[in-house]
Design an enzyme around this catalytic site. Structure first.
Site, short mmCIF file in Angstrom:
data_model
loop_
_atom_site.label_atom_id
_atom_site.label_comp_id
_atom_site.label_asym_id
_atom_site.label_seq_id
_atom_site.Cartn_x
_atom_site.Cartn_y
_atom_site.Cartn_z
N GLU A 6 0.84 -1.22 0.00
CA GLU A 6 0.00 0.00 0.00
C GLU A 6 0.87 1.26 0.00
OE1 GLU A 6 -4.11 -1.75 1.75
OE2 GLU A 6 -2.93 -0.62 3.15
N GLU A 37 -5.25 -8.46 -1.68
CA GLU A 37 -5.98 -8.38 -0.41
C GLU A 37 -7.43 -8.10 -0.71
OE1 GLU A 37 -4.65 -5.82 2.75
OE2 GLU A 37 -2.55 -6.12 2.24
C1 BG6 Z 1 -4.69 -3.44 4.42
C2 BG6 Z 1 -3.35 -3.77 5.00
O1 BG6 Z 1 -4.82 -2.09 4.27
O2 BG6 Z 1 -5.81 -3.74 5.17
C3 BG6 Z 1 -3.36 -4.96 5.93
O3 BG6 Z 1 -2.39 -3.99 3.98
C4 BG6 Z 1 -4.56 -4.87 6.84
O4 BG6 Z 1 -2.14 -5.01 6.62
C5 BG6 Z 1 -5.82 -4.90 5.97
O5 BG6 Z 1 -4.63 -5.87 7.81
C6 BG6 Z 1 -7.11 -4.92 6.75
O6 BG6 Z 1 -7.14 -3.87 7.66
P1 BG6 Z 1 -7.42 -4.09 9.19
O7 BG6 Z 1 -7.20 -2.76 9.79
O8 BG6 Z 1 -8.81 -4.58 9.30
O9 BG6 Z 1 -6.43 -5.11 9.65
#
Ligand code: BG6
Length: 493
Positions: A192, A387
């Site tokens: 990111e 992701e």
């Molecule tokens: C992404 C990140 O933005 O979101 C991850 O790369 C992160 O590291 C994921 O875990 C989900 O966000 P969160 O805050 O629910 O863990």
């Protein structure tokens, strides 16, 4: 099934994703040095304001350095992937993964980023992880930097605002390419990459109060320039050292819709959306986009660039574009009186047509299709969703089951959207890794109770639990989905 509605190309890379800082734990084992993440305490700040979640000061760091085992620093233990990796990778193999995305912790490879020699124990750990993947026919997809800069960058440098950090990073990247290149084909440089503008400590090793009297924007944009140069150098080096490697960039795919058809709302939305591409444009096209140069000028910033930087950026463009996608929200020129909704490190206007997770993130599979089309039209490079997922509170039943129809529904609808983007819109999408495939510690809230996985890990927000793994209902669903190469209808039959 003939004439299946939802199909994927042969060899599509199905899998899951994790990051060292959220799953590995073993923070003081194996010669690992301290990272910024080891110093982030658990903070139950609620869900509504991400700026509170990421606020960090020198006083917080000092408290962390004095903290003992009774204090709650969740990233120090993660979900103990360090000791469970064989079991975890076996679970991924059981689901049929073709790819596993994880990151390397820089401080495991160099205990201190200034060390001349790498830490062989750290190298041996990752070699074992990647060999284990290969033994199961799983392709590793490796991020060099996923939100866990070595702590020394904060304490002994001005974080990424120091140009020397580029050389330290390249020394680390060289070791990774040289030692792991035989196992790893797919690489990402920075997770990111746009995130430093939203949370500076985890992305840039920058704590605002360490720059008294200075314009913090100046610090961040300078640090971003250094990361761009480091990323481009790493891409070039990776291509030289690992012929055939595919090296990509990684962006937070945020997606805002105009709240109304008012031109003012549409302009505000366009400006906001342009903002998400600021740095990925550099990684793909090899130069600063004119709108970013204008923004820098408007803010009165002066970014120090070396004469060779323009050439470096041009020579280090990426092979593919990867991104995270979770939710969408809306944008309006005037937000007074409008209901707001939190999302992935952003707040936006709430969309009345969407439902939200318990953390307020608005679920939107169509937004994924829109995103795929927009990204492909802009970049004309293969895309990789590295992701995507739903953070939810799960309940482990007495007989060791987790019934999570909400996660299955989320997965199914997003897979349909991906298939439509490929088959109707002509998008070149090469893979999909579900986020937090084995439960892990949340990045923004540092909670364990915000779970993404297909596998439940017995651990709570206070760090109590057995770390035992349990297959959720979604585990079996994803297994069938992969076996059917994404043909959702065949799975439902
Ligand atoms: C992404 C990140 O933005 O979101 C991850 O790369 C992160 O590291 C994921 O875990 C989900 O966000 P969160 O805050 O629910 O863990």
């Amino acid at each position: 099934m003939e004439n299946a509605r939802y199909t994927f190309p042969e060899g599509f890379l199905w899998g899951g994703a994790e990051a060292a800082n959220q799953c590995e734990g073993a923070w003081n084992e194996g010669g690992k040095g301290m990272t910024v993440q080891d110093c982030l305490p658990y903070r139950n700040v609620g869900v509504a304001d991400y700026t509170k979640q990421f606020a960090y000061s020198t006083a917080d760091l000092e408290a962390a350095l004095k903290a003992g085992p009774e204090d709650n620093y969740p990233k120090r233990h993660g979900t103990d992937f360090y000791h469970h990796y064989k079991e975890d990778i076996a679970l991924m193999a059981e689901m049929g993964y073709k790819v596993f995305r994880t990151s390397i912790c820089w401080s495991r490879i160099f205990t201190d980023p200034r060390d001349e020699k790498p830490n062989e124990e750290g190298i041996a750990f990752y070699e074992d992880v990647f060999k284990e993947c290969k033994a199961h026919g799983i392709e590793p997809l490796v991020t060099l930097s996923h939100y866990d800069p070595p702590l020394a960058l904060v304490t002994d440098f001005n974080g990424w605002a120091s140009r020397e950090v580029i050389d330290l990073f390249i020394k680390y990247a060289r070791v990774c390419f040289e030692r792991f290149g035989k196992y790893v084909k797919y690489w990402l440089t920075f997770n990111e990459v746009d995130a430093m503008l939203r949370h500076s400590v985890t992305s840039g090793a920058l704590i605002p109060d360490r720059f008294p009297g200075q314009n913090f924007d100046q610090i961040v944009y300078q640090a971003m320039h250094h990361q761009m140069v480091a990323s481009a150098l790493a891409v070039k080096l990776g291509h030289e050292l690992c012929p055939g490697a595919m090296i990509g960039c990684m962006m937070t795919r945020l997606c805002f819709y105009a709240y109304t058809c008012k031109p003012e709302d549409n302009l505000a939305t366009q400006q906001r959306m342009r903002g998400i591409y600021r740095y990925v444009d550099i990684q793909v096209f090899g130069e600063y986009p004119r709108y970013l140069l204008k923004e820098i000028e408007r803010k009165g910033l002066h970014i120090k660039m070396q004469p060779e930087d323009a050439r470096i950026l041009k020579e280090g463009t990426v092979d593919f574009v990867s991104f995270s996608y979770y939710m969408t929200s809306c944008m309006a020129a005037q937000t007074d009186g409008l209901e707001m909704s939190p999302g992935n490190t952003v707040n936006g206007v709430k969309n009345p047509y969407l439902t939200s997770s318990e953390w307020g993130w608005q679920t939107d599979p169509i937004g994924l299709r829109i995103s795929l089309v927009e990204l492909y039209d802009r970049f004309r490079k293969p895309l990789f969703i590295v992701e995507n997922g739903l953070g939810a509170r799960d309940t482990l039943t007495e007989d060791g089951k987790v019934h999570d129809p909400y996660r299955i529904e989320y997965l199914k609808e997003h897979v349909k959207a991906m298939s439509d983007a490929i088959n109707i819109d002509g998008v070149d999408l090469i893979g999909y890794t579900w986020w937090g495939c084995i439960d892990l510690i949340s990045e923004s809230t540092r909670q364990m109770s915000k779970r993404y996985g297909f596998v439940y890990v017995d651990l709570d927000d206070e760090g109590r639990g057995t770390y035992k793994r349990y297959r959720k209902d979604s585990f079996y669903y994803y297994k069938k989905l992969i076996a059917a190469n994404g043909n959702v209808d065949a799975v439902d039959e």
